[in-house]
Design an enzyme around this catalytic site. Structure first.
Site, PDB file in Angstrom:
ATOM      1  N   HIS A 264      -1.928  -1.721   1.551  1.00  0.00           N
ATOM      2  CA  HIS A 264      -1.978  -1.695   3.020  1.00  0.00           C
ATOM      3  C   HIS A 264      -3.430  -1.621   3.504  1.00  0.00           C
ATOM      4  CE1 HIS A 264       2.233  -1.368   4.053  1.00  0.00           C
ATOM      5  NE2 HIS A 264       2.425  -0.296   3.297  1.00  0.00           N
TER       6      HIS A 264
ATOM      7  N   GLU B 290       3.831  -4.880   4.583  1.00  0.00           N
ATOM      8  CA  GLU B 290       4.521  -4.375   3.393  1.00  0.00           C
ATOM      9  C   GLU B 290       4.429  -5.379   2.243  1.00  0.00           C
ATOM     10  OE1 GLU B 290       5.302  -1.321   3.878  1.00  0.00           O
ATOM     11  OE2 GLU B 290       6.163  -0.955   1.898  1.00  0.00           O
TER      12      GLU B 290
ATOM     13  N   HIS C 174       0.098   1.238  -3.825  1.00  0.00           N
ATOM     14  CA  HIS C 174       0.867   0.751  -2.673  1.00  0.00           C
ATOM     15  C   HIS C 174       0.074   0.925  -1.369  1.00  0.00           C
ATOM     16  CE1 HIS C 174       4.719   0.058  -0.448  1.00  0.00           C
ATOM     17  NE2 HIS C 174       4.084   0.796   0.458  1.00  0.00           N
ATOM     18  N   GLU C 175      -0.371   2.142  -1.121  1.00  0.00           N
ATOM     19  CA  GLU C 175      -1.105   2.399   0.124  1.00  0.00           C
ATOM     20  C   GLU C 175      -2.437   1.660   0.114  1.00  0.00           C
ATOM     21  OE1 GLU C 175       0.545   3.568   2.432  1.00  0.00           O
ATOM     22  OE2 GLU C 175       2.189   4.463   1.305  1.00  0.00           O
TER      23      GLU C 175
END
Lengths: 506, 506
Positions: free
Chosen positions: B272, B298, B268-269
């Protein structure tokens, strides 16, 4: 009209803002040296340039000038707190110095040194002095101009010395360093010719980095380093850095083939960190919240590294713990042999790995080269050869390449000329402090043998740490050791210790 | 008179200075959340306040205003580069917004939120809402005033939404969120009542943190995350942060009893981080060098986490590697059972551990509470009860204490109201991007099955990343997915996937 108390508060608020920028700069530097991604380095250099410029601009701003003028007026001055008075004095000194430097040149220099540090790291790795030479030429040119802007009386290099040790001059350093050379060069030769050399083979076994870290942390804890106000990280060239009184960081390097790098390096940087952590909290947010000079700072790190860490008594309590962390390398090594082994001395090439006996000679090499460079007696292109010649003259060894010679230290890449002498002068101070401490802690050796390091730290906090920059080196040394700079205690200590380690007649 | 090119360059230099302060602030925050010593936190909050204020002051300065005026003049504007035009627009928007905020209130708010984050961390630990309540009350009060300063048309909360997603309103969010609730609440109930539940026991074996780190790094590398322009660290509440295009950092958390936290959290990170690392380098030093909005940001993290990381095909290539790092916990688990296990879904208490099916409902809980708080329909003291009631209403579960309830997220402590909706809207965007991508990469599933993630990253760079903030969300989404915000692709995806995982009739 504003009351004195109000102007004082406004002034301290303004000064605190500067300390905030300084904290940001310190963190940016810490990060750059503990793992910032390499592709981000270039922009990081510009960020450092921008923030350092802002500190510069605030320090010489009209606002600062006006504060100093208003607070210096006699009727106001006498009502100021002692802290405010010391802060005004310090700010005035900085303003008068900075005001002589063209702001654009200053900013360009900050950017240059930040880039130079990266270039140096690569040049050192590949032992390629020419790759670093253009950076160093610009840095030396700046330092020469800087000395001229600042001004000096007897020697151009005096202007640079004063930045790191207020009031220090070539004349003073020459006197102390000539005395050290006079006694240490023959002592090193005497040791070198000794027949009873300590065993050292057991030093170089594999010692896992993680276990070195555990041991390093235990020693820092025993030294009373506060981990809630600091942290321990790894880096290429270890340092300690204070972001604020409650955030003082230590870095170290784990060499799995030689545990001494981390152990003595951590104790050394821990000594610096204790100084910064124990400055009186009342100075927080002012320029007084740091060590008073580089030499006094170095007296703290070298006191811990040598007078504590290399003492036989210290290892009476810590040797079992070291053994417990090691992979069996000390199983057949008596405490006595261990003590002699870690105190083996002799000519070597790398300053940060030098023993305490030859350490000052490494410094004198750098001092004499810096003095000659700044006074244009030699040029940057001459440095590698001049370095090697000096090493041969003072230590009897000659580097085989520049990576283990002139490129070994980061200081010049960081733009710091005039800094190196502090290392040896700090050592001189440390020996004087040891004599001063002995009067109030006559059982010093016993404390070490029991691993009780708190009273040692407390005495240093009382005499040195807490005062921060509110007292100058001469005041501190006179109160703590009864006199200003004197090389004799160090020479006596080294002569006694090394004749004993090498079983020579005393 | 100055030429257009000269003014443009001067303006971009000025803007670059602001980006330098922003890099320092980002580093100070990163450090605070990855291991800064706790005693230094208080002063650190002040440092952040000082630097953020400086960014604020530069952004609304006379100098900025004058640049914008001069560059906006028609005869100048048409000669500007596209980059300069977008930068002027962005700076103008910021100036007009910031100019409405009293500077002293802004600085106090930055200091407050920095202190509140520390207070929140302790309060969460001890599940003590009252310890955090005074901070949150001040933060909510500020956000209400902020909305009034900025202004809004239909709903006070619109002013806050617009900060994170330009042009977003309560009306738009309500429409999308009501559609999600309408279809997801019954779907969750259906899944919950299913008889064929995936096996999950094997998920919770001991998985050493160090091995999780190795696996996480491998996945990041496959995703084309550039470790020379970033690093991976641990923290309490994982995040990614861009210091500059060449320094974008990922953080994660290793739960040795549940490897999913680190694995899906890192992906997830990493999503980003890919966005920030791949903004066109030509935007460096301008406000365009970042993601265009929080929801689009996001969309990147959720695309990677869910459409890549939770896909069966992804695990065809990565399951063997995960097995190799694990302590045997998957030895008897088939790929199919593993896939179903990591896609188990159902009501739960913690947002960041929620499955992709229920995730949006967690967001809707927060959205409805924020909307009510800002519009003074409820007060901070009512929050714990209101939170628990909403959880019961939408997810059918009720926290047993505030540590797993209202205190679980850092956002409110950080002062961020209006941010949460971006998470669910980003998910909506991600599903739309998946449909857009499928047209150009019809063999998407095969690429994942071979572990070839570069084409996926390249498509996202081409359509989203490279443009930074130079295009707005509607432009990007229209070009990449053929339409602006539409919840149907997400609803179709979730319905199909979860009926399949739970063996329900399609």
């Amino acid at each position: 009209m504003m009351k004195t108390g109000e102007i004082e508060n406004e002034f301290l608020e303004f000064v605190k803002t500067i300390s905030h920028y300084e904290e940001a700069v310190s963190l940016l530097e810490w990060d750059l040296r503990t793992g910032a991604p390499k592709k981000g380095t270039e922009q990081r250099a510009e960020v450092l340039g921008t923030l350092s410029s802002e500190i510069f601009n605030l320090s010489v701003s009209e606002q600062m000038r006006s504060f100093i003028d208003r607070l210096s007026a006699e009727e106001v001055w006498n009502d100021l707190s002692e802290k405010a008075q010391s802060t005004v004095k310090e700010c005035k000194k900085t303003l008068e110095k900075f005001a002589k430097i063209p702001p654009e040149e200053y900013k360009a220099f900050v950017v240059l040194t930040s880039q130079a540090e990266s270039a140096w790291e690569e040049a050192k790795e590949t032992a390629d002095f020419q790759a670093f030479q253009p950076y160093l030429e610009k840095i030396v040119a700046y330092n020469r101009k800087y000395a001229d802007w600042i001004g000096y009386q007897a020697n151009r290099y005096d202007a640079l010395l004063d930045d790191f040790e207020p009031g220090l001059t070539v004349a003073k350093v020459d006197r102390v360093f000539n005395r050290l050379k006079e006694q240490l060069v023959p002592l090193v030769q005497e040791i070198n010719a000794a027949s009873s050399n300590p065993e050292t083979g057991f030093l170089f076994h594999h010692f896992p980095a993680e276990n070195q870290r555990i041991f390093s942390e235990k020693v820092l804890q025993a030294m009373q380093y506060d981990f809630d106000a600091g942290r321990l990280d790894t880096t290429v060239h270890p340092f300690a850095i204070g972001l604020n009184v409650n955030d003082v960081r230590v870095t170290t390097k784990y060499d799995e083939k030689d545990f001494r790098t981390a152990v003595f390096g951590t104790i050394h940087e821990g000594g610096h960190a204790l100084y910064e952590q124990n400055v009186s909290e009342s100075f927080a947010g002012t320029p007084l919240a740091t060590g008073t000079s580089m030499a006094v700072h170095e007296s703290q790190s070298l006191f811990w590294e040598n007078f504590v860490g290399r003492s036989r008594y210290f290892w009476e309590s810590f040797y079992p713990e070291l053994k417990a962390q090691a992979d069996g390398q000390f199983d057949d090594v008596s405490l006595d042999d261990f003590y002699r082994g870690v105190n083996t001395a002799g000519p070597s090439l790398i300053r940060i790995e030098a023993d305490e006996l030859t350490y000052s000679l490494h410094i004198i090499v750098r001092y004499e080269l810096e003095k000659a460079l700044i006074n244009e007696e030699i040029e940057v292109a001459d440095l590698p050869e001049a370095w090697n010649n000096k090493m041969e003259e003072l230590l009897g060894v000659r580097p085989s390449h520049d990576g283990e010679g002139v490129l070994q230290d980061v200081h010049w890449a960081g733009g710091m000329f005039g800094y190196f002498p502090s290392y040896a002068l700090g050592y001189v101070y440390a020996a004087q402090l040891k004599e001063g401490m002995a009067k109030e802690l006559p059982h010093f050796d016993e404390l070490l043998a029991k691993g009780q390091l708190a009273p040692v730290k407390d005495w240093l906090t009382k005499t040195i740490h807490q005062h921060g920059k509110s007292k100058d080196p001469a005041e501190l040394m006179t109160a703590a050791a009864g006199e200003t700079m004197n090389p004799e205690p160090l020479l006596n200590y080294l002569t006694d210790k090394y004749r004993s380690v090498y079983n020579l007649q005393l």
